[in-house]
Enzyme design. Structure first.
Site, PDB file in Angstrom:
ATOM      1  N   LYS A 181      41.358 -22.807  70.484  1.00 43.17           N
ATOM      2  CA  LYS A 181      41.195 -23.675  69.521  1.00 43.17           C
ATOM      3  C   LYS A 181      40.320 -22.788  68.557  1.00 43.17           C
ATOM      4  CE  LYS A 181      38.209 -25.864  67.905  1.00 43.17           C
ATOM      5  NZ  LYS A 181      37.765 -25.616  66.269  1.00 43.17           N
ATOM      6  N   GLU A 184      37.737 -23.873  62.667  1.00 44.42           N
ATOM      7  CA  GLU A 184      38.396 -24.766  61.557  1.00 44.42           C
ATOM      8  C   GLU A 184      37.989 -23.960  60.245  1.00 44.42           C
ATOM      9  OE1 GLU A 184      36.112 -25.649  63.287  1.00 44.42           O
ATOM     10  OE2 GLU A 184      34.986 -27.629  62.486  1.00 44.42           O
ATOM     11  N   CYS A 289      26.344 -12.578  66.140  1.00 47.34           N
ATOM     12  CA  CYS A 289      25.421 -12.979  67.378  1.00 47.34           C
ATOM     13  C   CYS A 289      24.446 -12.098  67.896  1.00 47.34           C
ATOM     14  CB  CYS A 289      26.020 -13.729  68.405  1.00 47.34           C
ATOM     15  SG  CYS A 289      27.134 -12.361  69.414  1.00 47.34           S
TER      16      CYS A 289
HETATM   17  P1  NAD Z   1      29.652 -23.542  66.099  1.00 44.99           P
HETATM   18  O1  NAD Z   1      28.956 -23.900  67.364  1.00 44.99           O
HETATM   19  O2  NAD Z   1      29.249 -24.394  64.676  1.00 44.99           O
HETATM   20  O3  NAD Z   1      31.290 -23.624  66.185  1.00 44.99           O
HETATM   21  C1  NAD Z   1      31.929 -23.203  67.167  1.00 44.99           C
HETATM   22  C2  NAD Z   1      33.154 -23.856  67.651  1.00 44.99           C
HETATM   23  O4  NAD Z   1      32.760 -25.122  68.126  1.00 44.99           O
HETATM   24  C3  NAD Z   1      34.265 -24.107  66.593  1.00 44.99           C
HETATM   25  O5  NAD Z   1      35.559 -23.853  67.136  1.00 44.99           O
HETATM   26  C4  NAD Z   1      33.970 -25.609  65.991  1.00 44.99           C
HETATM   27  O6  NAD Z   1      35.153 -26.110  65.663  1.00 44.99           O
HETATM   28  C5  NAD Z   1      33.474 -26.154  67.328  1.00 44.99           C
HETATM   29  N1  NAD Z   1      32.261 -27.282  67.121  1.00 44.99           N
HETATM   30  C6  NAD Z   1      31.399 -27.275  66.043  1.00 44.99           C
HETATM   31  N2  NAD Z   1      30.629 -28.231  66.153  1.00 44.99           N
HETATM   32  C7  NAD Z   1      31.115 -29.085  67.410  1.00 44.99           C
HETATM   33  C8  NAD Z   1      30.780 -30.217  67.994  1.00 44.99           C
HETATM   34  N3  NAD Z   1      29.611 -31.000  67.442  1.00 44.99           N
HETATM   35  N4  NAD Z   1      31.328 -30.619  68.853  1.00 44.99           N
HETATM   36  C9  NAD Z   1      32.363 -29.952  69.447  1.00 44.99           C
HETATM   37  N5  NAD Z   1      32.712 -28.844  68.874  1.00 44.99           N
HETATM   38  C10 NAD Z   1      32.186 -28.393  68.022  1.00 44.99           C
HETATM   39  O7  NAD Z   1      29.500 -22.067  65.863  1.00 44.99           O
HETATM   40  P2  NAD Z   1      29.912 -21.567  64.500  1.00 44.99           P
HETATM   41  O8  NAD Z   1      28.940 -21.745  63.343  1.00 44.99           O
HETATM   42  O9  NAD Z   1      31.449 -21.469  64.287  1.00 44.99           O
HETATM   43  O10 NAD Z   1      29.315 -19.766  64.758  1.00 44.99           O
HETATM   44  C11 NAD Z   1      27.929 -19.406  64.566  1.00 44.99           C
HETATM   45  C12 NAD Z   1      27.382 -19.304  66.102  1.00 44.99           C
HETATM   46  O11 NAD Z   1      28.040 -18.765  67.140  1.00 44.99           O
HETATM   47  C13 NAD Z   1      26.143 -18.684  65.918  1.00 44.99           C
HETATM   48  O12 NAD Z   1      24.994 -19.385  66.771  1.00 44.99           O
HETATM   49  C14 NAD Z   1      26.290 -17.361  66.720  1.00 44.99           C
HETATM   50  O13 NAD Z   1      25.150 -16.881  67.219  1.00 44.99           O
HETATM   51  C15 NAD Z   1      27.204 -17.990  67.715  1.00 44.99           C
HETATM   52  N6  NAD Z   1      27.954 -16.733  68.452  1.00 44.99           N
HETATM   53  C16 NAD Z   1      27.751 -16.499  69.839  1.00 44.99           C
HETATM   54  C17 NAD Z   1      28.411 -15.429  70.123  1.00 44.99           C
HETATM   55  C18 NAD Z   1      28.122 -14.941  71.574  1.00 44.99           C
HETATM   56  O14 NAD Z   1      28.586 -14.081  71.908  1.00 44.99           O
HETATM   57  N7  NAD Z   1      26.969 -15.315  72.147  1.00 44.99           N
HETATM   58  C19 NAD Z   1      29.334 -14.998  69.418  1.00 44.99           C
HETATM   59  C20 NAD Z   1      29.544 -15.128  68.053  1.00 44.99           C
HETATM   60  C21 NAD Z   1      29.005 -15.974  67.572  1.00 44.99           C
END
Ligand code: NAD
Length: 493
Positions: A181, A184, A289
């Protein structure tokens, strides 16, 4: 100057279920915009439980057969996949850049890092992941790693190719059927990866893609046939997903957000430090990240900070640094900068409202920004800003720096810049982050070393890549066998 190839017309992308591209059950779609221009470059289904049900059913059938295929044969398909990825490196990189706002060079580096994970997965066929021992006369104990069945991965926007490839090549090679997944915000590159999986010959259902937002995520968390879930994203969602999956007694590893500290001590080598700090906070426009977002300057650092400001000022928007993922994130970052100034931080470099690259005036641009003389009471020192914003806190001693570093709830990465081995070791032994850098601004481990943080940057045990991934995507079966009745007595006979 063309910075990235954008699709000529919006791409109407579909889900990949049972080896076929299918529309979503409800017909609702989510638009995808390029951060470079804000123009719509595609759309994907807004999937719900009905789509997850269909994907899980096809994956379950596929998994039952796939696990019977010897790993050496499974691996042959992955060899082909790697060749096709290398062949299509440019279109895949442009797709990732177009939807995530990265420079093409950054996107290409992400795909190449994904290929490195593929290569790790290719090596699994030669790895002894079991073992056997005669534990008593005529009795052996054997361990073997078995696939879990159907597993899923949920990924964030900032690495459209690499983070999905942290997960599915290893999971699939180990005999699972995998449902992805993607974010989006950046779903189109995943479909290119899916097309290459089909072309490589993976059987229908072994690799599936279900697009969408929260409803799709929640359906994946709740579906009883999904045995394990890997999540990468923000801490709030990582925690919620982890709790939801484990409440169903299923396995999850959820990597979350970060606030990474760069500790710079007075003996740090000047040029290495300037390059390391600036490269870390402006790379991928700070949307990593592993980006350094907080520099802790120990002792008199005025000259070094002046040089960091000048180096960051020379970064060109477009060729050197890409765009912010969307308007909302840009406005949030602009607000975060203003809040820091209002709270008393000194704005050394203001990247707000910069001159956009010619032809990309409608994009989401923020130039490098530096907030100096920040304090722990300010939000900019504690919150993950996720943009090209460096906050600098000044302290007198190394122990003060370590205490400040330790006060963060996150535990992804920390780096120290020093020319002294004893200082490097002192810091590396004390920080409680999953990844530590010495004179490196972005200490991402290369394979086979595994990727994963600590504290609120990771929920669950183990790591997402390397040996940690074998733990995540398999279970360990122990088989004890008595091969013949032994005439001489022993307690297992
Ligand atoms: P996000 O948490 O908004 O989204 C990640 C995934 O979760 C997406 O597929 C999205 O569709 C889904 N999602 C979003 N809101 C949701 C909800 N309320 N309920 C269920 N699913 C939901 O993250 P993002 O903005 O896409 O990415 C940036 C974040 O990811 C930053 O905090 C970054 O630090 C983190 N990140 C961490 C790593 C790591 O290895 N620790 C790597 C890359 C990014």
């Amino acid at each position: 100057m063309t910075l990235v190839n954008l699709p000529g017309a919006p791409i109407v992308a579909k889900n990949l279920i049972g080896g076929e591209w299918r529309d979503g059950a409800t017909g609702e779609r989510i638009e995808v915009r390029s951060p470079y221009t804000n123009q719509v470059i595609g759309s994907v289904p807004s999937s719900t439980m009905a789509d997850v049900e269909a994907a899980a059913a096809a994956a379950k059938d596929a998994a039952a057969k796939w696990r019977q295929v010897p790993i050496k044969e499974r691996t042959q398909l992955l060899f082909r996949y790697r060749e096709h990825l290398l062949r299509d490196l440019e279109p895949v990189s442009h797709s990732a850049a177009a939807e995530a706002g990265k420079t093409v060079a950054e996107a290409r580096a992400g795909v190449l890092k994904g290929i490195e994970i593929v290569e790790y997965a290719l090596s699994l066929q030669n790895m002894d992941v079991g073992g056997t021992l005669e534990v008593s006369r005529g009795v052996t104990c054997e361990t073997k790693r078995e696939p879990l069945g159907v597993v899923a991965g949920i990924t964030p926007f900032n690495f459209p190719a690499m983070v999905p490839m942290w997960q599915f090549p290893i999971a699939v090679t180990l005999g699972n059927a995998f449902i992805l997944k993607p974010s989006e915000k950046v779903p189109l590159t995943s479909n290119l990866l899916g097309e290459l999986m089909i072309e490589a010959g993976f059987p229908p259902g072994v690799f599936s893609i279900v697009h969408g937002g929260r409803p799709a995520v929640e359906a994946l968390c709740d579906h009883p046939d999904i045995a394990a879930l890997g999540f990468v994203g923000s801490t709030t969602v990582a925690r919620a997903v982890y709790q939801r999956v484990t409440a169903h007694d299923r396995r999850a590893l959820c990597l979350g957000g970060a606030k990474n500290h760069l500790i710079v001590v007075p003996d740090a080598e000047r040029d290495v430090t300037i390059d390391g700090v600036v490269g870390s906070f402006v790379g991928c426009a700070g949307q990593r990240c592993m980006a350094a977002s907080l520099m802790i300057a120990v002792g008199d650092s005025d000259a070094l900070i002046d040089a960091i400001v000048e180096k960051a000022r020379s970064v060109r928007l477009g060729p050197d640094m890409g765009a912010i993922i969307d308007r909302a994130a840009l406005e949030r970052l602009e607000g975060d900068i203003q809040k820091a100034v209002d709270q008393g931080a000194k704005l050394r470099l203001d990247g707000r409202k910069p001159k956009a690259p010619a032809g990309y005036e409608e994009g989401n641009w923020l130039a490098p920004t530096i907030l100096d003389h920040a304090s722990m009471e300010m939000e900019c020192t504690t919150k993950e800003l996720f943009g090209p914003v460096l906050t600098i806190v000044r302290v007198k001693t190394l122990d003060e720096a370590l205490a400040l570093q330790d006060s963060t709830p996150y535990g992804n990465a920390a780096s120290v810049f020093t020319s002294r081995g004893d200082v490097a070791r002192y810091v590396a032994e004390r920080v409680r982050t999953g990844m530590v850098g010495v004179n490196i601004g972005v200490p991402v481990p290369r394979e086979p070393f595994s990727f994963g943080g600590n504290k609120a940057s990771r929920f669950g045990q183990g790591d997402m890549t390397g040996a940690g991934a074998i733990e995540l995507w398999t279970w360990l079966k122990k088989i004890t066998t008595k091969w013949s009745l032994q005439p001489d007595a022993n307690w297992m006979s």
